[in-house]
Design an enzyme around this catalytic site. Structure first.
Site, PDB file in Angstrom:
ATOM      1  CE  LYS A 130      52.627  33.379  37.726  1.00 22.88           C
ATOM      2  NZ  LYS A 130      51.475  33.635  36.856  1.00 22.88           N
TER       3      LYS A 130
HETATM    4  O1  LIG Z   1      52.940  37.051  41.748  1.00 26.94           O
HETATM    5  C1  LIG Z   1      52.070  36.895  40.893  1.00 26.94           C
HETATM    6  C2  LIG Z   1      52.336  36.469  39.610  1.00 26.94           C
HETATM    7  C3  LIG Z   1      51.311  36.396  38.708  1.00 26.94           C
HETATM    8  N1  LIG Z   1      50.037  36.696  39.049  1.00 26.94           N
HETATM    9  C4  LIG Z   1      48.998  36.621  38.002  1.00 26.94           C
HETATM   10  O2  LIG Z   1      48.472  37.933  37.787  1.00 26.94           O
HETATM   11  C5  LIG Z   1      47.056  37.888  37.656  1.00 26.94           C
HETATM   12  C6  LIG Z   1      46.395  38.643  38.792  1.00 26.94           C
HETATM   13  O3  LIG Z   1      45.007  38.628  38.661  1.00 26.94           O
HETATM   14  P1  LIG Z   1      44.031  39.609  39.509  1.00 26.94           P
HETATM   15  O4  LIG Z   1      42.663  39.173  39.100  1.00 26.94           O
HETATM   16  O5  LIG Z   1      44.322  41.020  39.090  1.00 26.94           O
HETATM   17  O6  LIG Z   1      44.293  39.378  40.951  1.00 26.94           O
HETATM   18  C7  LIG Z   1      46.703  36.412  37.569  1.00 26.94           C
HETATM   19  O7  LIG Z   1      46.763  36.038  36.220  1.00 26.94           O
HETATM   20  C8  LIG Z   1      47.823  35.734  38.327  1.00 26.94           C
HETATM   21  O8  LIG Z   1      48.052  34.414  37.894  1.00 26.94           O
HETATM   22  C9  LIG Z   1      49.769  37.105  40.307  1.00 26.94           C
HETATM   23  O9  LIG Z   1      48.604  37.396  40.675  1.00 26.94           O
HETATM   24  N2  LIG Z   1      50.801  37.203  41.213  1.00 26.94           N
END
Ligand SMILES: O=c1ccn([C@@H]2O[C@H](COP(=O)(O)O)[C@@H](O)[C@H]2O)c(=O)[nH]1
EC number: 4.1.1.23
Length: 305
Positions: A108
């Site tokens: 990001k």
């Molecule tokens: O809006 C957002 C943007 C990025 N993320 C990222 O995706 C994964 C989600 O992890 P889970 O364990 O599947 O919940 C994580 O790396 C976040 O930093 C997000 O969740 N939402």
């Protein structure tokens, strides 16, 4: 060389999957039996960290590769271990590339244009070094934050054009506080709609042979209503969708994210895959992650086909 969007489409067709595994591993979540087996008392903590963090993630990648089109490396989980973690990240990126998986760097990033260029050089472009140009990480795509506006995004877009890479701009994120700024009304529209309009504009110059743009958007799985609006603004962009599972996003809602061809999405799952062993799917963590990724792939496919 294929454009990023074409590479995505080919991978989706080949694997019959839109699933991306998020590699968000912290050492304290690695199973005890794995740590006990590989922790070497003769070595210091850092040497053990480097070996165990790499080896656990490498085995996860081996276990899930047939069910996923790619992996998303979340920078935070590597940066927390200082440059030792970045070294592991670099090795894992190379490993995933050797397996022909799509690699997304989720950092990001953004800054004023000169600094944004440095981030872009590192992850999707190339860095000038003496008389050479080096592609240090050479990921397929990365995530960027649009808060600094156009001059902070242009360096990334230019590298996408030059090196056929991809970008995912944060448009509507999955977290509850996404509403704080993203839902503010500006000129009669949600701010996230305004950002989506910009993504459309930035993506016009980077289109692949299938007509999709290489500049996509991050839209959380928890935001199906926003997704419908974003999709109408971005008819030919890929949406990277995190937030399924642990964060509350539902597979059944993915239909709202699809484009008119019932395509244009990739879905990330991190903790539900890398720590699937915690759900006692199988006594072996690799088998657990394999089963979780297979189940995810199949349930997503039945929801969107
Ligand atoms: O809006 C957002 C943007 C990025 N993320 C990222 O995706 C994964 C989600 O992890 P889970 O364990 O599947 O919940 C994580 O790396 C976040 O930093 C997000 O969740 N939402």
């Amino acid at each position: 060389m294929l454009n990023f969007s074409d590479k995505l489409i080919e991978a989706i067709k080949k694997k019959d999957s839109v699933l991306i595994a998020g590699i968000d591993t912290t050492v304290e979540n690695i199973p005890d039996y794995f740590i006990r087996k590989y922790y070497d008392d003769e070595k210091n903590e850092i040497e053990n960290l480097k070996y165990i963090l790499y080896e656990y993630n490498r085995r996860i990648i081996d276990a899930i590769e047939e069910n996923v089109i790619g992996v998303k490396f979340q920078a935070a989980f590597f940066e927390q271990y200082s440059y030792y973690g970045i070294e592991v990240l670099h090795k894992l990126i190379q490993y995933a590339q050797s397996k022909k998986l799509i690699v997304i760097f989720d950092g990001k990033r953004n800054d004023i244009s000169s600094s944004a260029k440095g981030y872009s050089n590192a992850y999707i472009g190339e860095t000038a070094l003496f008389d050479k140009k080096i592609k240090f990480f050479d990921c397929d795509a990365m995530t960027v934050n649009p808060y600094l506006g156009e001059d902070g995004i242009k360096p990334f877009v230019e590298d996408c054009e030059r090196f056929k890479k991809g970008l995912f701009v944060l448009v509507k994120t999955s977290n509850p506080s996404s509403k704080d700024f993203q839902d503010l009304i500006v000129d009669g529209k949600y701010l996230f709609e305004k950002v989506a309009e910009k993504v459309h504009e930035w993506g016009a110059s980077c289109k692949g042979k299938h007509g999709y743009s290489d500049i996509g958007a991050v839209v959380g799985a928890t935001q199906p209503q926003a997704a419908k609006m974003i999709r109408s603004i971005l008819p030919d962009s890929f949406l990277l969708i995190p937030g399924i599972g642990v964060q509350g996003g539902k597979v059944e809602d993915l239909k709202y994210f699809l484009d008119k061809n019932k395509m244009g999405i990739i879905v990330n799952s991190s903790r539900d895959i890398i720590y699937a062993y915690k759900n006692h799917i199988h006594s072996d963590f690799e088998k657990s992650s394999f089963i979780a990724s297979k189940n995810f792939k199949e349930s997503i496919n039945s929801a969107i086909n």
